[in-house]
Design a protein around this motif. Structure first.
Motif, PDB file in Angstrom:
ATOM      1  N   GLY A   1     -20.333  -4.138-104.661  1.00  0.00           N
ATOM      2  CA  GLY A   1     -21.059  -5.172-105.382  1.00  0.00           C
ATOM      3  C   GLY A   1     -20.380  -5.539-106.673  1.00  0.00           C
ATOM      4  O   GLY A   1     -19.152  -5.632-106.751  1.00  0.00           O
ATOM      5  N   HIS A   2     -21.193  -5.699-107.723  1.00  0.00           N
ATOM      6  CA  HIS A   2     -20.716  -6.221-109.007  1.00  0.00           C
ATOM      7  C   HIS A   2     -21.097  -5.273-110.136  1.00  0.00           C
ATOM      8  O   HIS A   2     -22.222  -4.776-110.191  1.00  0.00           O
ATOM      9  CB  HIS A   2     -21.299  -7.610-109.254  1.00  0.00           C
ATOM     10  CG  HIS A   2     -20.952  -8.599-108.183  1.00  0.00           C
ATOM     11  ND1 HIS A   2     -19.837  -9.395-108.246  1.00  0.00           N
ATOM     12  CD2 HIS A   2     -21.543  -8.876-106.993  1.00  0.00           C
ATOM     13  CE1 HIS A   2     -19.768 -10.147-107.151  1.00  0.00           C
ATOM     14  NE2 HIS A   2     -20.788  -9.840-106.372  1.00  0.00           N
ATOM     15  N   TRP A   3     -20.159  -5.047-111.026  1.00  0.00           N
ATOM     16  CA  TRP A   3     -20.347  -4.153-112.165  1.00  0.00           C
ATOM     17  C   TRP A   3     -20.088  -4.914-113.468  1.00  0.00           C
ATOM     18  O   TRP A   3     -19.235  -5.811-113.508  1.00  0.00           O
ATOM     19  CB  TRP A   3     -19.357  -3.004-112.117  1.00  0.00           C
ATOM     20  CG  TRP A   3     -19.591  -1.930-111.119  1.00  0.00           C
ATOM     21  CD1 TRP A   3     -20.121  -0.681-111.345  1.00  0.00           C
ATOM     22  CD2 TRP A   3     -19.244  -1.934-109.724  1.00  0.00           C
ATOM     23  NE1 TRP A   3     -20.139   0.055-110.182  1.00  0.00           N
ATOM     24  CE2 TRP A   3     -19.613  -0.679-109.176  1.00  0.00           C
ATOM     25  CE3 TRP A   3     -18.667  -2.889-108.873  1.00  0.00           C
ATOM     26  CZ2 TRP A   3     -19.425  -0.354-107.834  1.00  0.00           C
ATOM     27  CZ3 TRP A   3     -18.482  -2.571-107.537  1.00  0.00           C
ATOM     28  CH2 TRP A   3     -18.860  -1.316-107.021  1.00  0.00           C
ATOM     29  N   VAL A   4     -20.785  -4.547-114.528  1.00  0.00           N
ATOM     30  CA  VAL A   4     -20.345  -4.924-115.874  1.00  0.00           C
ATOM     31  C   VAL A   4     -19.523  -3.769-116.417  1.00  0.00           C
ATOM     32  O   VAL A   4     -19.732  -2.603-116.053  1.00  0.00           O
ATOM     33  CB  VAL A   4     -21.522  -5.245-116.827  1.00  0.00           C
ATOM     34  CG1 VAL A   4     -22.217  -6.524-116.419  1.00  0.00           C
ATOM     35  CG2 VAL A   4     -22.502  -4.081-116.919  1.00  0.00           C
ATOM     36  N   ILE A   5     -18.568  -4.089-117.267  1.00  0.00           N
ATOM     37  CA  ILE A   5     -17.731  -3.085-117.920  1.00  0.00           C
ATOM     38  C   ILE A   5     -18.221  -2.944-119.354  1.00  0.00           C
ATOM     39  O   ILE A   5     -18.258  -3.929-120.098  1.00  0.00           O
ATOM     40  CB  ILE A   5     -16.251  -3.510-117.898  1.00  0.00           C
ATOM     41  CG1 ILE A   5     -15.788  -3.784-116.463  1.00  0.00           C
ATOM     42  CG2 ILE A   5     -15.376  -2.453-118.568  1.00  0.00           C
ATOM     43  CD1 ILE A   5     -14.405  -4.441-116.385  1.00  0.00           C
ATOM     44  N   GLU A   6     -18.620  -1.738-119.721  1.00  0.00           N
ATOM     45  CA  GLU A   6     -19.133  -1.479-121.065  1.00  0.00           C
ATOM     46  C   GLU A   6     -18.187  -0.548-121.826  1.00  0.00           C
ATOM     47  O   GLU A   6     -17.623   0.391-121.255  1.00  0.00           O
ATOM     48  CB  GLU A   6     -20.497  -0.798-121.004  1.00  0.00           C
ATOM     49  CG  GLU A   6     -21.656  -1.693-120.613  1.00  0.00           C
ATOM     50  CD  GLU A   6     -22.985  -0.972-120.729  1.00  0.00           C
ATOM     51  OE1 GLU A   6     -24.015  -1.657-120.755  1.00  0.00           O
ATOM     52  OE2 GLU A   6     -23.001   0.289-120.792  1.00  0.00           O
ATOM     53  N   ARG A   7     -18.080  -0.815-123.125  1.00  0.00           N
ATOM     54  CA  ARG A   7     -17.410   0.116-124.030  1.00  0.00           C
ATOM     55  C   ARG A   7     -18.326   0.344-125.220  1.00  0.00           C
ATOM     56  O   ARG A   7     -18.735  -0.619-125.888  1.00  0.00           O
ATOM     57  CB  ARG A   7     -16.060  -0.427-124.491  1.00  0.00           C
ATOM     58  CG  ARG A   7     -15.287   0.610-125.315  1.00  0.00           C
ATOM     59  CD  ARG A   7     -13.936   0.100-125.761  1.00  0.00           C
ATOM     60  NE  ARG A   7     -13.136   1.188-126.331  1.00  0.00           N
ATOM     61  CZ  ARG A   7     -11.966   1.012-126.903  1.00  0.00           C
ATOM     62  NH1 ARG A   7     -11.415  -0.204-126.971  1.00  0.00           N
ATOM     63  NH2 ARG A   7     -11.301   2.044-127.416  1.00  0.00           N
TER      64      ARG A   7
ATOM     65  N   LEU B   1     -16.342  -7.770-116.535  1.00  0.00           N
ATOM     66  CA  LEU B   1     -17.040  -7.868-115.255  1.00  0.00           C
ATOM     67  C   LEU B   1     -16.061  -7.433-114.166  1.00  0.00           C
ATOM     68  O   LEU B   1     -14.852  -7.657-114.275  1.00  0.00           O
ATOM     69  CB  LEU B   1     -17.470  -9.322-115.040  1.00  0.00           C
ATOM     70  CG  LEU B   1     -18.452  -9.660-113.929  1.00  0.00           C
ATOM     71  CD1 LEU B   1     -19.811  -8.998-114.179  1.00  0.00           C
ATOM     72  CD2 LEU B   1     -18.640 -11.182-113.851  1.00  0.00           C
ATOM     73  N   ALA B   2     -16.571  -6.794-113.129  1.00  0.00           N
ATOM     74  CA  ALA B   2     -15.704  -6.346-112.032  1.00  0.00           C
ATOM     75  C   ALA B   2     -16.481  -6.386-110.733  1.00  0.00           C
ATOM     76  O   ALA B   2     -17.723  -6.400-110.731  1.00  0.00           O
ATOM     77  CB  ALA B   2     -15.188  -4.930-112.306  1.00  0.00           C
ATOM     78  N   HIS B   3     -15.750  -6.400-109.614  1.00  0.00           N
ATOM     79  CA  HIS B   3     -16.420  -6.346-108.312  1.00  0.00           C
ATOM     80  C   HIS B   3     -15.555  -5.626-107.295  1.00  0.00           C
ATOM     81  O   HIS B   3     -14.329  -5.553-107.412  1.00  0.00           O
ATOM     82  CB  HIS B   3     -16.793  -7.752-107.806  1.00  0.00           C
ATOM     83  CG  HIS B   3     -15.638  -8.665-107.556  1.00  0.00           C
ATOM     84  ND1 HIS B   3     -15.324  -9.713-108.403  1.00  0.00           N
ATOM     85  CD2 HIS B   3     -14.720  -8.714-106.554  1.00  0.00           C
ATOM     86  CE1 HIS B   3     -14.259 -10.348-107.938  1.00  0.00           C
ATOM     87  NE2 HIS B   3     -13.873  -9.768-106.808  1.00  0.00           N
ATOM     88  N   LEU B   4     -16.222  -5.091-106.293  1.00  0.00           N
ATOM     89  CA  LEU B   4     -15.603  -4.550-105.092  1.00  0.00           C
ATOM     90  C   LEU B   4     -16.536  -4.925-103.967  1.00  0.00           C
ATOM     91  O   LEU B   4     -17.654  -4.405-103.879  1.00  0.00           O
ATOM     92  CB  LEU B   4     -15.442  -3.031-105.191  1.00  0.00           C
ATOM     93  CG  LEU B   4     -14.769  -2.346-103.994  1.00  0.00           C
ATOM     94  CD1 LEU B   4     -13.323  -2.818-103.845  1.00  0.00           C
ATOM     95  CD2 LEU B   4     -14.820  -0.828-104.135  1.00  0.00           C
ATOM     96  N   ARG B   5     -16.104  -5.855-103.108  1.00  0.00           N
ATOM     97  CA  ARG B   5     -17.008  -6.453-102.119  1.00  0.00           C
ATOM     98  C   ARG B   5     -16.190  -7.025-100.972  1.00  0.00           C
ATOM     99  O   ARG B   5     -14.980  -7.252-101.113  1.00  0.00           O
ATOM    100  CB  ARG B   5     -17.814  -7.565-102.775  1.00  0.00           C
ATOM    101  CG  ARG B   5     -16.932  -8.719-103.230  1.00  0.00           C
ATOM    102  CD  ARG B   5     -17.668  -9.782-104.000  1.00  0.00           C
ATOM    103  NE  ARG B   5     -16.797 -10.924-104.254  1.00  0.00           N
ATOM    104  CZ  ARG B   5     -17.097 -11.930-105.051  1.00  0.00           C
ATOM    105  NH1 ARG B   5     -18.243 -11.942-105.696  1.00  0.00           N
ATOM    106  NH2 ARG B   5     -16.264 -12.939-105.214  1.00  0.00           N
ATOM    107  N   PRO B   6     -16.832  -7.284 -99.834  1.00  0.00           N
ATOM    108  CA  PRO B   6     -16.123  -7.962 -98.746  1.00  0.00           C
ATOM    109  C   PRO B   6     -15.584  -9.304 -99.222  1.00  0.00           C
ATOM    110  O   PRO B   6     -16.280 -10.059 -99.900  1.00  0.00           O
ATOM    111  CB  PRO B   6     -17.200  -8.132 -97.676  1.00  0.00           C
ATOM    112  CG  PRO B   6     -18.190  -7.054 -97.955  1.00  0.00           C
ATOM    113  CD  PRO B   6     -18.212  -6.921 -99.450  1.00  0.00           C
TER     114      PRO B   6
END
Length: 305
Positions: free
Chosen positions: A64-70, A77-82
């Motif tokens: 799915g979709h992730w936000v990147i936090e520091r 923003l990042a994703h890993l999806r079909p």
């Protein structure tokens, strides 16, 4: 569908939520963030629409979709999806970092965390990346992570390079060796079953034989150093081997045929859910008491968001 938290030394990647919308809008407010996109996400309305589409994602668990936090602040923003662009059900990675946080290796850190998750937690056979022909920095990042450029094409409305990463072998099993009281019986049962599952004979010597699939192999050996003449799967040591068996109908056919090749069904009255309502599997035992669990594929929903 679950999107797990992923941690690195400096970052937290967590599932995207509607409450993150304005923080992501701020990340993409810089027009340079959109220079490789067909759309202009510095326009808040276009950015919000894109986030809304991501929030409707209903793909496989763990993707799915992730936000990147520091330090608690959303910086990307990042994703890993079909993939919506590549054929079949290939998994595509994407990562976007606020330019104010560039030059510190953070994009590499976030992408590496997603890649590890894909290979270790999800067991993906490959991860793909589509990178704009002009985005040299992102192409170099992908190469540092072990991606290989395998060609190019028109994707997302513009020329893109196609990259693929494959899992490494470190930490994966090399081989498993099983000592058996009777090699002929073991070969008759294991040899048939492994052959049906796509394994091929790898090595043979007077006291043993092995079969290989991928980088790992399974050995059965009637060793002269044996100290007993039977296997007890309830004693300390090997309880059972578990193998993927393909679709459910393929598993059903294997279970039926296994009876003619030295196997008997365990927990037959609860087949195929002896392992739980969401687990479609068979448990087989051969004449020497060795157990194999065969696990059917779970249906996957692959709707890119």
């Amino acid at each position: 569908m679950t999107v797990p938290d992923l941690g690195t030394d400096r970052l937290r990647l967590r599932g995207l939520h509607a409450a993150d919308t304005e923080a992501v809008v701020r990340v993409f407010a810089d027009p340079a963030m959109s220079r490789y996109f067909e759309a202009d996400f510095s326009d808040p309305d276009q950015c919000r629409a894109s986030i809304a589409r991501r929030l409707t994602y209903t793909g496989p668990d763990g993707t799915g979709h992730w936000v990147i936090e520091r330090d608690g602040t959303v910086i990307g923003l990042a994703h890993l999806r079909p993939s919506a662009e590549l054929p079949g059900d290939l998994m595509e990675i994407g990562y976007f970092l606020d330019r104010a946080h560039g030059g510190q290796g953070l994009a590499t850190e976030a992408a590496a965390a997603l890649l590890r998750h894909g290979f270790t937690a999800l067991g993906l056979p490959a991860v793909w990346a589509l990178i704009h022909e002009s985005n040299v920095a992102s192409q170099n990042l992908a190469r540092r992570l072990g991606f290989t450029d395998v060609g190019g094409g028109e994707h997302y409305g513009a020329p893109h390079r196609v990259f693929v990463a494959l899992p490494g072998t470190a930490g994966q099993w090399h081989h498993v060796e099983v000592w058996v009281p009777d090699l002929a019986r073991a070969e008759a049962s294991f040899g048939w079953l492994l052959g049906e599952l796509g394994w091929r004979e790898h090595q043979r010597w007077p006291g043993g034989v092995s079969w290989k699939l991928g980088t790992g192999y399974l050995v059965v050996e009637q060793s002269p150093a044996l100290t007993g003449d039977h296997h007890d799967r309830c004693a300390p040591g090997l309880n059972h081997l578990a193998l993927h068996a393909g679709p459910a109908d393929r598993l059903d056919a294997l279970v039926t045929a296994a009876r003619d090749h030295g196997w008997r069904a365990l927990f037959e009255d609860r087949y195929p859910h002896a392992g739980g309502a969401d687990h479609y599997a068979a448990y087989l035992e051969n004449a020497d008491g060795f157990e194999v669990e065969l696990v059917a594929e779970s249906p996957r929903v692959t709707r890119p968001g």
